[in-house]
Design a protein around this motif. Structure first.
Motif, PDB file in Angstrom:
ATOM      1  N   SER A 138      -0.729   4.969  -1.506  1.00 17.99           N
ATOM      2  CA  SER A 138      -1.832   5.251  -0.584  1.00 17.99           C
ATOM      3  C   SER A 138      -1.432   6.371   0.377  1.00 17.99           C
ATOM      4  O   SER A 138      -0.281   6.448   0.813  1.00 17.99           O
ATOM      5  N   PRO A 142      -4.122  -0.587  -5.291  1.00 20.34           N
ATOM      6  CA  PRO A 142      -3.729   0.657  -4.627  1.00 20.34           C
ATOM      7  C   PRO A 142      -3.226   1.732  -5.585  1.00 20.34           C
ATOM      8  O   PRO A 142      -3.541   2.914  -5.420  1.00 20.34           O
ATOM      9  N   GLN A 147       0.820  -1.208   0.000  1.00 16.12           N
ATOM     10  CA  GLN A 147       0.000   0.000   0.000  1.00 16.12           C
ATOM     11  C   GLN A 147       0.859   1.265   0.000  1.00 16.12           C
ATOM     12  O   GLN A 147       0.568   2.225  -0.719  1.00 16.12           O
TER      13      GLN A 147
END
Length: 293
Positions: free
Chosen positions: A35, A212, A30
């Motif tokens: 993110s 992601p 991630q």
């Protein structure tokens, strides 16, 4: 304040136990995928079937892995106010950046009870708190007027709104005094782009578990003013957004991650894994989004 694509992380299991190694790999993926923050042990993290110790361990592990590279917004909701306070206190103690506190579920409190619940948390722990309104799961709906009153408390810094009602963004803005620091995040992937257009700042996402980079790119394109690019990305993701809820969540997300070799598809009862028919639907959505597992 919090913004962009924020995954509501799954909690991977292996032979019934939390799979720490898989969780570490998911967190790293991630962060590398762009993110903006991470949410451990939210709804998608199956917090309702984790023990209190497991819940705390996952939050601690997430903070330790992340090492300040992105903010950690720890799930800390409960239907008992004292328990929610305990979880928020733990999140603060281990170094999380904020707590995500869902409306109390099952009790069915009125607006006075909801406001008192969040005021008690605000008064007990000096830590940023995001309200979490998801009436489809909690039965209760945190009304915009209640949100506006809570937004004026020092530790209430925003909301995750999973109603899917984009009108709420304007209702909140109209009711909250100008100059108040209060961030609005969508909790509904299919309407996230519209939520941004209404004035929201990001989305706490299920789909971001699976893709992601694409989810982060959509938010970055929007905030950079590249609306056509954001729309194009969203068109590729829309089938996957829907597929993530074709069977009780997080079953579809875990199945998709298992197809990518990132964790098992294990969920805890009373959630069950997607049927063969639903797995085919998820496979098709992944292919449409450009994922060839």
């Amino acid at each position: 304040m919090f913004h962009g694509s924020i995954p509501a992380l799954v909690t991977p299991f292996k032979n019934g136990a939390v799979d720490r190694d898989a969780f570490v790999a998911l967190v790293e993926r991630q962060i590398q995928g762009g993110s903006s923050a991470l949410v451990p042990v939210g709804t998608t993290g199956e917090t309702s079937t984790l023990s209190t110790q497991e819940h705390k361990d996952v939050v601690t592990l997430c903070v330790e892995i992340t090492k300040g590279r992105v903010p950690v917004i720890a799930g800390a909701g409960a239907n008992a106010t004292d328990e929610a306070i305990e979880l928020v206190e733990h999140a603060k103690t281990v170094g999380a950046d904020a707590a995500l506190v869902v409306c109390p579920y099952y009790n069915n409190p009125n607006q006075d009870g909801l406001e008192a619940h969040f005021r008690a948390i605000n008064d007990a722990v000096a830590m940023p708190v995001l309200l979490y309104n998801v009436p489809g799961r909690t039965v209760v709906d945190l009304a915009p007027d209640t949100v506006a009153r809570l937004a004026q408390l020092p530790n209430i810094v925003g909301i995750k709104d999973a109603t899917g009602d984009m009108e709420r963004v304007s209702q909140h803005m109209a009711a909250i005094p100008e100059g108040t620091q209060f961030v609005q995040l969508s909790g509904d992937d299919p309407s996230a782009l519209g939520y941004l257009a209404m004035g929201g700042m990001g989305c706490i996402s299920v789909t971001a578990n699976v893709m992601p980079e694409a989810c982060a790119a959509m938010h970055k394109a929007f905030h950079a003013g590249n609306l056509d690019e954001a729309r194009a990305i969203e068109r590729k993701l829309i089938a996957l957004h829907k597929a993530m809820f074709c069977s009780p969540s997080p079953g579809p997300a875990k199945y998709a991650l298992s197809k990518l070799g990132l964790c098992t598809d294990e969920v805890r009862l009373p959630i069950t894994a997607p049927s063969a028919e639903k797995r085919a639907e998820i496979d098709q959505a992944m292919a449409l989004a450009g994922l060839n597992a």
